[in-house]
Design a protein around this motif. Structure first.
Motif, PDB file in Angstrom:
ATOM      1  N   VAL A 107       0.847  -1.171   0.000  1.00  0.00           N
ATOM      2  CA  VAL A 107       0.000   0.000   0.000  1.00  0.00           C
ATOM      3  C   VAL A 107       0.892   1.233   0.000  1.00  0.00           C
ATOM      4  N   SER A 108       0.567   2.196  -0.858  1.00  0.00           N
ATOM      5  CA  SER A 108       1.326   3.445  -0.881  1.00  0.00           C
ATOM      6  C   SER A 108       0.420   4.584  -1.318  1.00  0.00           C
ATOM      7  N   ALA A 109       0.846   5.780  -1.018  1.00  0.00           N
ATOM      8  CA  ALA A 109       0.100   6.971  -1.427  1.00  0.00           C
ATOM      9  C   ALA A 109       0.288   7.183  -2.926  1.00  0.00           C
ATOM     10  N   SER A 110      -0.721   7.688  -3.574  1.00  0.00           N
ATOM     11  CA  SER A 110      -0.634   7.998  -5.001  1.00  0.00           C
ATOM     12  C   SER A 110      -0.230   9.458  -5.163  1.00  0.00           C
ATOM     13  N   ILE A 111       1.019   9.666  -5.520  1.00  0.00           N
ATOM     14  CA  ILE A 111       1.512  11.027  -5.740  1.00  0.00           C
ATOM     15  C   ILE A 111       0.743  11.667  -6.885  1.00  0.00           C
ATOM     16  N   TYR A 112       0.461  10.895  -7.915  1.00  0.00           N
ATOM     17  CA  TYR A 112      -0.295  11.379  -9.072  1.00  0.00           C
ATOM     18  C   TYR A 112      -1.637  11.960  -8.632  1.00  0.00           C
ATOM     19  N   LEU A 113      -2.378  11.233  -7.798  1.00  0.00           N
ATOM     20  CA  LEU A 113      -3.683  11.716  -7.339  1.00  0.00           C
ATOM     21  C   LEU A 113      -3.551  12.868  -6.341  1.00  0.00           C
ATOM     22  N   ALA A 114      -2.560  12.822  -5.476  1.00  0.00           N
ATOM     23  CA  ALA A 114      -2.360  13.903  -4.502  1.00  0.00           C
ATOM     24  C   ALA A 114      -2.097  15.226  -5.200  1.00  0.00           C
ATOM     25  N   HIS A 115      -1.366  15.185  -6.296  1.00  0.00           N
ATOM     26  CA  HIS A 115      -1.030  16.419  -7.019  1.00  0.00           C
ATOM     27  C   HIS A 115      -2.157  16.893  -7.926  1.00  0.00           C
ATOM     28  N   ARG A 116      -3.273  16.182  -7.942  1.00  0.00           N
ATOM     29  CA  ARG A 116      -4.423  16.580  -8.750  1.00  0.00           C
ATOM     30  C   ARG A 116      -5.663  16.876  -7.910  1.00  0.00           C
ATOM     31  N   ARG A 117      -5.479  17.074  -6.619  1.00  0.00           N
ATOM     32  CA  ARG A 117      -6.601  17.422  -5.743  1.00  0.00           C
ATOM     33  C   ARG A 117      -6.994  18.875  -5.972  1.00  0.00           C
ATOM     34  N   GLU A 118      -8.261  19.090  -6.322  1.00  0.00           N
ATOM     35  CA  GLU A 118      -8.769  20.440  -6.585  1.00  0.00           C
ATOM     36  C   GLU A 118      -8.615  21.355  -5.367  1.00  0.00           C
ATOM     37  N   GLU A 119      -8.731  20.803  -4.133  1.00  0.00           N
ATOM     38  CA  GLU A 119      -8.617  21.624  -2.930  1.00  0.00           C
ATOM     39  C   GLU A 119      -7.220  22.238  -2.809  1.00  0.00           C
ATOM     40  N   ALA A 120      -6.214  21.504  -3.186  1.00  0.00           N
ATOM     41  CA  ALA A 120      -4.836  21.987  -3.081  1.00  0.00           C
ATOM     42  C   ALA A 120      -4.377  22.678  -4.350  1.00  0.00           C
ATOM     43  N   TYR A 121      -4.826  22.195  -5.493  1.00  0.00           N
ATOM     44  CA  TYR A 121      -4.368  22.698  -6.791  1.00  0.00           C
ATOM     45  C   TYR A 121      -5.566  23.058  -7.670  1.00  0.00           C
ATOM     46  N   PRO A 122      -6.066  24.282  -7.578  1.00  0.00           N
ATOM     47  CA  PRO A 122      -7.150  24.666  -8.482  1.00  0.00           C
ATOM     48  C   PRO A 122      -6.695  24.492  -9.938  1.00  0.00           C
ATOM     49  N   ASP A 123      -7.548  23.912 -10.751  1.00  0.00           N
ATOM     50  CA  ASP A 123      -7.247  23.627 -12.158  1.00  0.00           C
ATOM     51  C   ASP A 123      -5.952  22.812 -12.265  1.00  0.00           C
ATOM     52  N   PRO A 124      -5.923  21.619 -11.657  1.00  0.00           N
ATOM     53  CA  PRO A 124      -4.683  20.848 -11.543  1.00  0.00           C
ATOM     54  C   PRO A 124      -4.098  20.359 -12.869  1.00  0.00           C
ATOM     55  N   GLU A 125      -4.901  20.236 -13.902  1.00  0.00           N
ATOM     56  CA  GLU A 125      -4.394  19.739 -15.188  1.00  0.00           C
ATOM     57  C   GLU A 125      -3.663  20.815 -15.984  1.00  0.00           C
ATOM     58  N   ARG A 126      -3.789  22.061 -15.568  1.00  0.00           N
ATOM     59  CA  ARG A 126      -3.150  23.169 -16.285  1.00  0.00           C
ATOM     60  C   ARG A 126      -1.742  23.394 -15.750  1.00  0.00           C
ATOM     61  N   PHE A 127      -0.780  23.595 -16.636  1.00  0.00           N
ATOM     62  CA  PHE A 127       0.608  23.840 -16.246  1.00  0.00           C
ATOM     63  C   PHE A 127       0.720  25.286 -15.755  1.00  0.00           C
ATOM     64  N   ARG A 128       0.867  25.447 -14.444  1.00  0.00           N
ATOM     65  CA  ARG A 128       0.964  26.769 -13.830  1.00  0.00           C
ATOM     66  C   ARG A 128       2.054  26.736 -12.766  1.00  0.00           C
ATOM     67  N   PRO A 129       3.330  26.844 -13.137  1.00  0.00           N
ATOM     68  CA  PRO A 129       4.395  26.776 -12.131  1.00  0.00           C
ATOM     69  C   PRO A 129       4.322  27.902 -11.110  1.00  0.00           C
ATOM     70  N   GLU A 130       3.690  29.025 -11.462  1.00  0.00           N
ATOM     71  CA  GLU A 130       3.604  30.136 -10.521  1.00  0.00           C
ATOM     72  C   GLU A 130       2.734  29.803  -9.307  1.00  0.00           C
ATOM     73  N   ARG A 131       1.974  28.728  -9.367  1.00  0.00           N
ATOM     74  CA  ARG A 131       1.147  28.343  -8.219  1.00  0.00           C
ATOM     75  C   ARG A 131       2.014  28.059  -6.989  1.00  0.00           C
ATOM     76  N   PHE A 132       3.274  27.706  -7.188  1.00  0.00           N
ATOM     77  CA  PHE A 132       4.161  27.420  -6.068  1.00  0.00           C
ATOM     78  C   PHE A 132       4.731  28.696  -5.449  1.00  0.00           C
ATOM     79  N   LEU A 133       4.518  29.837  -6.100  1.00  0.00           N
ATOM     80  CA  LEU A 133       4.930  31.113  -5.532  1.00  0.00           C
ATOM     81  C   LEU A 133       3.836  31.681  -4.630  1.00  0.00           C
ATOM     82  N   ASP A 134       2.598  31.273  -4.874  1.00  0.00           N
ATOM     83  CA  ASP A 134       1.450  31.805  -4.145  1.00  0.00           C
ATOM     84  C   ASP A 134       1.382  31.321  -2.704  1.00  0.00           C
ATOM     85  N   ARG A 135       1.801  30.089  -2.468  1.00  0.00           N
ATOM     86  CA  ARG A 135       1.692  29.531  -1.122  1.00  0.00           C
ATOM     87  C   ARG A 135       2.697  28.403  -0.924  1.00  0.00           C
TER      88      ARG A 135
END
Length: 97
Positions: free
Chosen positions: A1-29
């Motif tokens: 059993v392991s965590a799915s990094i793929y799914l964690a990085h696509r959570r709408e709560e953490a990453y609005p519009d997760p399928e869009r390439f937006r590197p600046e999202r890491f500057l916001d928070r």
């Protein structure tokens, strides 16, 4: 059993519009260790994570300061699973301007 990094990085709560390439999202928070898992997590976290992150910052800063890049070819790049990791569906080619 392991965590799915793929799914964690696509959570709408953490990453609005997760399928869009937006590197600046890491500057916001700052993301918690439960939201951003580039090197795995928990007791099995990569031993070289700190060095890899530092090295990546140095290389990227050097490249961005020295040149401009443009995506070459078809911009439609899909994410595909390769065993325990994910990556681009094809090689990503950049043109130096």
């Amino acid at each position: 059993v392991s965590a799915s990094i793929y799914l964690a990085h696509r959570r709408e709560e953490a990453y609005p519009d997760p399928e869009r390439f937006r590197p600046e999202r890491f500057l916001d928070r700052t993301f918690s260790p439960f939201e951003f898992l580039p090197f795995g997590g928990g007791a099995r976290r990569c031993l070289g994570a700190a060095f890899a992150a530092f090295e990546m910052r140095v290389v990227l800063a050097t490249l961005v300061r020295a040149a401009r890049f443009r995506l070459h070819g078809d911009p439609a790049i899909r994410v595909v699973a390769r065993n325990a990791v994910v990556g681009p569906s094809r090689p990503i080619q950049l043109a130096l301007e």
